[in-house]
Design an enzyme around this catalytic site. Structure first.
Site, short mmCIF file in Angstrom:
data_model
loop_
_atom_site.label_atom_id
_atom_site.label_comp_id
_atom_site.label_asym_id
_atom_site.label_seq_id
_atom_site.Cartn_x
_atom_site.Cartn_y
_atom_site.Cartn_z
N GLY A 150 62.03 0.18 50.70
CA GLY A 150 62.27 -0.33 52.13
C GLY A 150 61.22 -1.15 52.73
O GLY A 150 60.28 -2.04 52.74
N SER A 156 51.22 4.66 60.16
CA SER A 156 51.19 4.01 60.75
C SER A 156 51.18 2.05 60.90
O SER A 156 50.11 2.50 59.86
CB SER A 156 50.54 4.51 62.02
OG SER A 156 51.05 4.07 63.13
N LYS A 169 49.76 12.51 62.36
CA LYS A 169 50.87 11.63 62.46
C LYS A 169 52.02 12.19 63.78
O LYS A 169 52.31 11.50 64.47
CB LYS A 169 52.02 11.30 61.44
CG LYS A 169 52.42 10.18 61.45
CD LYS A 169 51.76 8.53 61.83
CE LYS A 169 52.66 7.39 61.58
NZ LYS A 169 54.51 7.96 62.44
N GLU A 175 52.47 8.21 70.87
CA GLU A 175 53.54 6.46 71.49
C GLU A 175 54.87 6.91 72.02
O GLU A 175 55.18 6.22 73.04
CB GLU A 175 53.73 6.87 69.66
CG GLU A 175 54.91 5.64 69.89
CD GLU A 175 54.96 5.67 67.94
OE1 GLU A 175 56.07 5.56 68.20
OE2 GLU A 175 54.72 5.19 67.35
#
Length: 295
Positions: A9, A112, A164, A171
């Site tokens: 993807g 990321s 992560k 974030e």
């Protein structure tokens, strides 16, 4: 090296391209016939030299569980599976045990970089035994940015995805602060050039970041973000970060608040969440909702 890649993807497809541009051979499988190199997992495994390395980039949860289980039946002792999706770190423990019982290695890798990773490289946080990490190190070196961006977070399964997860929690909080600042600037009459204010912060200030760059780019395209609805999804990793904070008695006021703000956005059309949606779309190509509340 010759590596198998499952899931082609937005992220996986670009990773295949970056690996090939670095001189590696990649055999890819996806359920979309227009994307894949081979027609089945069986054919992918058959195409790889031993010891075989298969990198999985599919949605977390059942799709990853099913893919890892299938690979466990197809691979042999000494082979290796890398989970580069957004799996919960506790799932890595399960997968490492299941594969380890068959002599198959397992590395979890938080990735990321979003849709920009092809050009800029991907930040990689991996967990697993050093000897297993070494088997896939050439791929890590090709995928990461030229300067830094890779860490072996720990030898225990789940170390990479845990790192992560925390990254994504941070974030959430950074995006929320930019979004709230944007909403306040938009709400007052005294500031006339909001996009230019954000652009001015990108150089020389302590709050400069790539997220700020992306929000500025979004404001250049749509000054008041009128085309977006104030609705923001969450990937799941913000929730897991807060859960881990609770389990370890770590106060996490800001990240928790930023997560709950996203839930609020699904009840009310929040101006700040237009900025969150814009940033998510800029870095990850995540879907956005257009128009007002009823759109």
């Amino acid at each position: 090296m010759h590596i198998g890649l499952v899931g082609l993807g937005k992220m996986g497809g670009n990773m295949r391209t970056r690996l090939r541009e670095a001189g590696h051979t990649v055999t890819g499988f996806d359920f979309d016939p227009s994307l894949r190199d081979v027609d089945s997992l069986e054919a992918l495994v058959e195409a790889l030299p031993s010891p075989k390395v298969v990198w999985v980039m599919v949605p977390h949860g059942k799709p990853t569980h099913d893919t890892v289980a299938q690979l466990g039946e197809l691979l042999s002792e000494g082979d290796l599976v890398v989970d580069g999706g957004n799996s919960k770190w506790t799932d890595d423990v399960r997968h490492a045990e299941e594969l380890g019982a068959k002599g198959i290695g397992f590395v979890d890798c938080g990735v990321s970089g979003g849709v920009w990773g092809l050009k800029n490289g991907y930040a990689l946080m991996c967990g697993g035994a050093p000897e297993d990490v070494a088997k896939v190190q050439p791929a890590f070196d090709a995928l990461k940015p030229a300067d830094g961006g890779f860490v072996h977070a720990g030898s225990k399964p789940g170390a990479g995805h845990f790192a992560k997860m925390v990254h994504n929690g941070i974030e959430y909080a950074m995006m929320q602060s930019y979004a709230e600042g944007w909403e306040l600037l938009e709400a007052v009459d005294i500031v006339e050039n909001v996009p230019e204010v954000f652009d001015s912060w990108r150089t020389g200030t302590v709050i400069r970041s790539w997220l700020l760059d992306l929000l500025t780019a979004a404001l250049e395209d749509d000054e008041h973000l009128d085309a977006l609805r104030g609705y923001a999804e969450d990937s799941g990793e913000g929730r897991w970060t807060v859960e881990a904070a609770i389990d370890n008695a770590v106060p996490m006021h800001v990240i928790a608040s930023s997560l709950f703000a996203r839930f609020t956005s699904r009840q009310d059309d929040s101006p700040a969440m237009k900025a969150i949606a814009a940033m998510r779309n800029q870095f990850g190509g995540h879907a956005v909702r257009s128009g007002g509340k009823d759109a």
